[in-house]
Design a protein around this motif. Structure first.
Motif, mmCIF file in Angstrom:
data_model
loop_
_atom_site.group_PDB
_atom_site.id
_atom_site.type_symbol
_atom_site.label_atom_id
_atom_site.label_comp_id
_atom_site.label_asym_id
_atom_site.label_seq_id
_atom_site.Cartn_x
_atom_site.Cartn_y
_atom_site.Cartn_z
ATOM 1 N N THR A 120 -0.985 -1.004 4.341
ATOM 2 C CA THR A 120 -0.942 1.193 4.298
ATOM 3 C C THR A 120 -0.673 1.633 3.565
ATOM 4 O O THR A 120 -0.315 1.190 2.112
ATOM 5 C CB THR A 120 0.426 1.576 5.193
ATOM 6 O OG1 THR A 120 1.396 0.232 4.694
ATOM 7 C CG2 THR A 120 0.576 0.750 6.357
ATOM 8 N N PRO A 121 -0.753 2.984 2.892
ATOM 9 C CA PRO A 121 -0.794 3.970 2.146
ATOM 10 C C PRO A 121 0.288 3.379 1.430
ATOM 11 O O PRO A 121 -0.388 3.573 -0.073
ATOM 12 C CB PRO A 121 -1.439 5.237 2.389
ATOM 13 C CG PRO A 121 -1.798 5.498 3.861
ATOM 14 C CD PRO A 121 -1.343 3.729 4.198
ATOM 15 N N ASP A 122 2.045 3.700 1.640
ATOM 16 C CA ASP A 122 2.518 2.951 0.730
ATOM 17 C C ASP A 122 2.992 1.454 0.205
ATOM 18 O O ASP A 122 3.603 1.278 -0.107
ATOM 19 C CB ASP A 122 3.985 3.623 0.914
ATOM 20 C CG ASP A 122 3.920 3.485 2.675
ATOM 21 O OD1 ASP A 122 3.838 2.688 3.442
ATOM 22 O OD2 ASP A 122 5.435 3.780 3.294
ATOM 23 N N ALA A 123 1.951 0.866 0.810
ATOM 24 C CA ALA A 123 2.080 -0.223 0.343
ATOM 25 C C ALA A 123 3.907 -0.906 1.333
ATOM 26 O O ALA A 123 4.194 -2.134 0.680
ATOM 27 C CB ALA A 123 2.042 -1.165 -0.802
ATOM 28 N N ALA A 124 3.933 -0.623 2.559
ATOM 29 C CA ALA A 124 5.165 -0.382 3.065
ATOM 30 C C ALA A 124 5.297 -1.805 4.128
ATOM 31 O O ALA A 124 5.634 -2.268 4.433
ATOM 32 C CB ALA A 124 6.073 0.694 3.467
ATOM 33 N N ALA A 125 3.624 -2.076 4.593
ATOM 34 C CA ALA A 125 3.143 -3.144 5.556
ATOM 35 C C ALA A 125 1.731 -3.143 5.136
ATOM 36 O O ALA A 125 1.276 -2.492 4.345
ATOM 37 C CB ALA A 125 3.130 -2.146 7.224
ATOM 38 N N VAL A 126 1.698 -4.823 6.327
ATOM 39 C CA VAL A 126 0.448 -5.195 5.439
ATOM 40 C C VAL A 126 0.148 -6.241 6.591
ATOM 41 O O VAL A 126 0.967 -6.480 7.457
ATOM 42 C CB VAL A 126 0.606 -6.177 4.757
ATOM 43 C CG1 VAL A 126 1.282 -7.563 4.780
ATOM 44 C CG2 VAL A 126 -0.924 -6.816 3.907
ATOM 45 N N VAL A 127 -1.107 -5.908 7.088
ATOM 46 C CA VAL A 127 -1.765 -6.208 8.124
ATOM 47 C C VAL A 127 -2.756 -7.529 7.787
ATOM 48 O O VAL A 127 -3.844 -7.489 7.041
ATOM 49 C CB VAL A 127 -2.579 -5.114 9.012
ATOM 50 C CG1 VAL A 127 -3.294 -6.527 9.848
ATOM 51 C CG2 VAL A 127 -2.162 -4.733 9.710
ATOM 52 N N ALA A 128 -3.073 -9.089 8.102
ATOM 53 C CA ALA A 128 -3.389 -9.687 7.332
ATOM 54 C C ALA A 128 -4.618 -10.042 8.572
ATOM 55 O O ALA A 128 -4.742 -10.044 9.999
ATOM 56 C CB ALA A 128 -2.736 -11.235 7.533
ATOM 57 N N PHE A 129 -5.665 -10.138 8.605
ATOM 58 C CA PHE A 129 -7.343 -10.388 9.218
ATOM 59 C C PHE A 129 -8.398 -10.586 8.894
ATOM 60 O O PHE A 129 -8.374 -10.952 7.923
ATOM 61 C CB PHE A 129 -7.386 -8.678 9.830
ATOM 62 C CG PHE A 129 -8.168 -7.818 9.251
ATOM 63 C CD1 PHE A 129 -9.402 -7.522 8.541
ATOM 64 C CD2 PHE A 129 -7.594 -7.256 7.527
ATOM 65 C CE1 PHE A 129 -10.262 -7.325 7.208
ATOM 66 C CE2 PHE A 129 -8.127 -6.870 6.613
ATOM 67 C CZ PHE A 129 -9.501 -6.829 6.657
ATOM 68 N N ARG A 130 -9.367 -11.799 9.379
ATOM 69 C CA ARG A 130 -10.347 -11.452 9.501
ATOM 70 C C ARG A 130 -11.586 -11.283 9.900
ATOM 71 O O ARG A 130 -11.635 -10.731 11.248
ATOM 72 C CB ARG A 130 -10.492 -13.340 9.507
ATOM 73 C CG ARG A 130 -9.634 -13.719 10.883
ATOM 74 C CD ARG A 130 -10.080 -15.513 10.502
ATOM 75 N NE ARG A 130 -8.705 -15.654 10.158
ATOM 76 C CZ ARG A 130 -8.289 -16.828 8.924
ATOM 77 N NH1 ARG A 130 -8.906 -18.405 9.119
ATOM 78 N NH2 ARG A 130 -6.870 -16.850 8.784
ATOM 79 N N VAL A 131 -13.077 -10.343 9.736
ATOM 80 C CA VAL A 131 -13.951 -10.586 10.403
ATOM 81 C C VAL A 131 -14.793 -11.225 10.640
ATOM 82 O O VAL A 131 -15.035 -11.881 9.474
ATOM 83 C CB VAL A 131 -14.753 -9.387 9.406
ATOM 84 C CG1 VAL A 131 -15.644 -8.711 9.654
ATOM 85 C CG2 VAL A 131 -13.164 -7.805 8.984
ATOM 86 N N ILE A 132 -15.479 -11.626 11.873
ATOM 87 C CA ILE A 132 -16.378 -12.570 12.772
ATOM 88 C C ILE A 132 -17.253 -11.546 13.408
ATOM 89 O O ILE A 132 -17.144 -11.580 14.730
ATOM 90 C CB ILE A 132 -15.339 -13.716 12.786
ATOM 91 C CG1 ILE A 132 -14.408 -14.075 11.962
ATOM 92 C CG2 ILE A 132 -16.728 -15.067 13.127
ATOM 93 C CD1 ILE A 132 -14.448 -15.689 12.368
ATOM 94 N N GLY A 133 -18.205 -11.759 12.664
ATOM 95 C CA GLY A 133 -19.748 -11.118 13.484
ATOM 96 C C GLY A 133 -19.371 -10.161 14.317
ATOM 97 O O GLY A 133 -19.124 -9.479 15.810
ATOM 98 N N GLY A 134 -18.580 -8.894 13.147
ATOM 99 C CA GLY A 134 -18.152 -7.770 13.311
ATOM 100 C C GLY A 134 -16.846 -7.464 14.275
ATOM 101 O O GLY A 134 -16.635 -6.250 14.605
#
Length: 856
Positions: A515-529
């Motif tokens: 998030t813009p204030d770095a108070a939350a994070v989302v872990a993800f990976r991109v596969i095939g769009g």
């Protein structure tokens, strides 16, 4: 004295009784060698000719040759092989089978190997003609044959590792050293492997299945290391006669013969040829010696990086193998274009070399390059953001400093070259100076130094350049702590990661959005769009809903399909009103620890497991992977690898942890250990944090030894739950079971019915429903885990992406095997079960879950 010596005598006789063949073979070898005075220099010439095996020798030599060795070094090597290889083989096969295998392997291995040599020699092969007159001594063909046969009854992982290691080493010895002994040792080993295959088929033993990512990386690293060492070992060998031995001349250059120098540089000689020969004569000394070794050391360092799964090491190994392939191709072209000249680096004329030798400088690095490209997916441990650019800049800067120094020094000493060099000429010359000395024997650098100063910088400039690359490689493969986005994500997890999947945010392979204030994070990976998340966002409660909406919008901006995978109701509520759809893909089994006690009839299975463990001398032992003793870690590796190999299933990734994920200091392992130190089972637990302290634990890896007693898994889970309760934790998550939902949880829509059909289809292989039934023993609460996605039209792409996330290395062949396993499982499930004995109490089979992996 007799009383003290009695136990030692008893142990000695017990060893002799357990390994009569091993002790007897070693005793006969040493006794025969001592009686004939052969232990130091081998048998006398007359005796050697009578007992040795060889092309055209009497048939009796096939067996009698195994009673002697060539010299003292050979006796030591044979004794080590007998103790290290024959003893384990005798234990697995039994003495009678091992004796038969030793005698048959010695005779047939030597016979087949000598027959191959004789056939090649008759066909005109120069290498075979050269080694066909060798007298062979030693029992190693038989020992290797028995070792190969014994792999049929060894554990799957040990079987695969031993077969690969010995095959690679023995093939490399034939290619680079190329003695007749190397050939018969290889044929003995191969005959043992053929016999092992027949034995396993006769005993209807299961075929070894897939290996883990960790083992796959180790095997690739082994091939890279052996390929790197082969030419160098052949160069220092007394008899580098193999078909690829010519490659050794590319690393170590020999001085031209003195008479040759006198003829070319004497009166009437050609001055240009003389300068070239003098340049070759100077390709010796400390600088060229280091130049021979440093490329090999660099490849070994990169092999260690490959073993650790480093993507940077993979890229560097691909670049180095590509460069060596290009240079090897140039060498081959040089050989082919000079049919009339004698090639100093090969010590032969091109017409006298077989095609396999001419092509060796190109084929060897090309094979490594192809292997690396085919296994690219196994090396996913990336550097921190920006670290790759920094190391690349450091490499370029270091090489620029070396080049600048060489140009400056060469300009100052320009009169010490045959012709004054320009700056460009010095740079071109530096690129050739980086080649090992043998390459320089044919690809002669354009500048020829005449005096000491010029010779000094020309001899050491390449060493300086390789040293820069070696130092950078060492820095790349060293263990590093999280940095950059990974470190920021870890800090959020350790403060606000209270969800069952939150700790998986820290795993290798994830990318991060903040998030813009770095108070939350989302872990993800991109596969095939498709951007697949690893569970819910991690952050303060007030920022998580904002993170859900912000990440979804950001994915739309990037042109990706957002896929919130294995998330809780909180994510679904955050996207309410945005036309997002949701589908339950699993049910998390959640066990509150407040007031937990294994009392009452419904906990009978757990109590029984705990009591049985106490009766059988099995204890629960907590540890972390970094603190565990080496012997214990090795047992856990074997247990895990054997489980995977015996299942015959590809190793799954994404939210399914393995041995790589155990290495984190925060992950706790609970191990079932017998009194004698044998490991019976393993569980690993991931922490969930609130305000910096663990409030819950999620079951991740679960492994059970194939011969462990029933109830091992229940014992470990029950013990862990009670321990966490004592420590003040609030809950334990036993993870979810994909494609398997509790009674009444599935919806009535078409997609829900499709998922249920998929669960029934995969049940014979992965046992999702059996897993859910097993977890019901612990009286858990069920919490739905959702797939939240934009629209129905995106589901096919999402399904492919999720499948690739879990099985990133699934090849078409493995896919066919997996489909075959499904079909065979359904056929087996529909057979009448009239002759099967009563089954043991229910045990989890393959526990592969959206939030952790476990096994039987």
């Amino acid at each position: 004295m007799s009383t003290a010596g009695a136990p030692r005598t008893t142990r000695l006789w017990a060893t002799v009784h357990r390994f009569p063949l091993t002790i007897g073979a070693l005793a006969v070898l040493l006794a025969v060698g001592s009686a004939t005075g052969s232990l130091v220099h081998g048998p006398p010439p007359a005796l050697r000719a009578a007992v040795a095996a060889g092309v055209g020798h009497r048939l009796g030599g096939l067996l009698t040759s195994g009673l002697w060795a060539a010299d003292a070094t050979s006796y030591l090597a044979v004794a080590a092989a007998v103790l290290l290889l024959l003893a384990p083989a005798e234990r697995r096969l039994g003495t009678r089978v091992a004796v038969t295998g030793l005698i048959a392997g010695q005779a047939l291995g030597a016979a087949v190997g000598l027959a191959v040599i004789g056939a090649l020699a008759a066909a005109g092969d120069s290498w075979a003609r050269e080694i066909s007159g060798t007298d062979l001594l030693g029992p190693l063909p038989g020992v290797l044959a028995v070792t190969g046969l014994a792999t049929a009854r060894g554990p799957a992982v040990s079987r695969r590792r031993l077969r690969l290691v010995l095959t690679v080493v023995l093939v490399a010895l034939v290619l680079y050293s190329g003695t007749a002994g190397d050939v018969v040792r290889l044929t003995g080993w191969l005959l043992g492997l053929v016999a092992a295959g027949l034995l396993r088929r006769h005993e209807h033993a299961p075929v070894a299945g897939h290996h883990s990512r960790r083992e796959g990386r180790a095997l690739v690293a082994l091939v890279v290391a052996v390929t790197a060492l082969g030419p160098l070992l052949a160069a220092v060998s007394r008899t580098p006669d193999g078909p690829w031995a010519v490659v050794s001349h590319l690393f170590v250059s020999g001085r031209p013969h003195h008479a040759w120098l006198e003829a070319v540089c004497g009166p009437g000689g050609n001055p240009a040829d003389c300068r070239e020969l003098e340049a070759r004569a100077r390709l010796t000394g400390h600088g060229p010696a280091l130049l021979s070794v440093l490329p090999v050391v660099l490849q070994l360092v990169l092999a260690e990086g490959l073993r650790r799964g480093r993507r940077a090491a993979w890229m560097a190994a691909v670049g180095l193998s590509g460069a060596l392939t290009a240079v090897g191709g140039l060498v081959v072209l040089t050989v082919l274009r000079r049919p009339a000249d004698s090639l100093a680096m090969l010590d032969a004329r091109p017409g006298s070399l077989p095609a396999v030798s001419v092509a060796a400088p190109l084929v060897a690095p090309l094979g490594v390059l192809v292997l690396l490209l085919l296994t690219r997916g196994r090396f996913g441990v990336r550097l921190a953001p920006g670290a790759g650019r920094r190391w690349l800049l450091a490499s370029v800067s270091g090489l620029a400093v070396v080049a600048s120094g060489y140009v400056a020094a060469g300009s100052l000493l320009s009169r010490q070259f045959t012709s004054p060099p320009s700056a460009v000429g010095l740079l071109v010359d530096l690129s050739t100076r980086m080649l090992p000395p043998g390459y320089l024997g044919e690809l002669v650098p354009p500048l020829v130094p005449l005096h000491h100063g010029a010779r000094l910088i020309a001899g050491w400039a390449g060493v300086a350049a390789w040293t820069v690359l070696l130092v950078i490689a060492l820095l790349l493969v060293r263990p590093t702590a999280p940095a950059g986005d990974a470190l920021s994500a870890r800090r959020l997890v350790e403060q606000h990661g209270a969800g069952p999947l939150s700790f998986m945010t820290t795993w290798t392979g994830n990318r991060y959005w903040f998030t813009p204030d770095a108070a939350a994070v989302v872990a993800f990976r991109v596969i095939g769009g498709v951007a697949i998340t690893t569970g819910d966002p991690v952050g303060t409660p007030a920022t998580r809903a904002e993170a859900v909406r912000g990440f979804t919008a950001w994915c739309d901006e990037q042109g990706w399909t957002p896929c919130w995978y294995a998330v809780t109701d909180e994510v679904a509520r955050a996207l309410a009103g945005q036309e997002a759809r949701q589908l339950q893909v699993a049910a998390e089994t959640w066990l509150p620890l407040s007031g937990l006690s294994f009392r009452g009839r419904r906990w009978q299975d757990v109590r029984t497991a705990i009591n049985r463990a106490a009766r059988e001398g099995v204890r629960a032992q907590w540890c972390t992977w970094p603190e565990a003793p080496l012997a214990l870690r090795q047992q856990l590796v074997r247990l895990s690898e054997d489980w995977l190999a015996n299942k015959g299933l590809p190793e799954m990734g994404f939210t399914l942890g393995g041995l790589d994920e155990l290495t984190d200091d925060a992950v706790r392992c609970l191990i079932a250990v017998h009194d004698d130190g044998r490991v019976a089972g393993l569980t690993s637990w991931l922490p969930a944090y609130r305000d910096g302290r663990p409030v819950g634990w999620t079951l991740d890896v679960m492994r059970r030894r194939h011969d462990a007693g029933p109830g091992t898994v229940e014992f470990l889970i029950g013990t862990a739950a009670l321990t966490f309760q004592e420590e003040g934790a609030e809950w334990v998550s036993l993870s979810g079971a994909p494609l398997a939902l509790p009674q009444g949880a599935a919806g009535g829509g078409g997609l829900a019915r499709l998922l249920e059909l998929a669960g029934r289809t995969m049940e014979p292989v992965y046992g999702f429903r059996s897993l859910l039934a097993f977890k019901a023993k612990f009286q858990p609460r069920y919490r739905p885990l959702w797939l939240v996605y934009p629209g129905t039209g995106d589901l096919p792409r999402i399904a492919r992406a999720v499948s690739r996330a879990y099985l990133p290395e699934l090849s078409p062949v493995q896919a066919l095997r997996l489909a075959g396993a499904v079909v065979r499982g359904h056929r087996h499930a529909h057979r009448p079960q009239l002759r099967w004995p009563a089954e043991r109490p229910a045990q989890p089979d393959v526990l592969a879950t959206p939030s952790g992996a476990a096994s039987r």
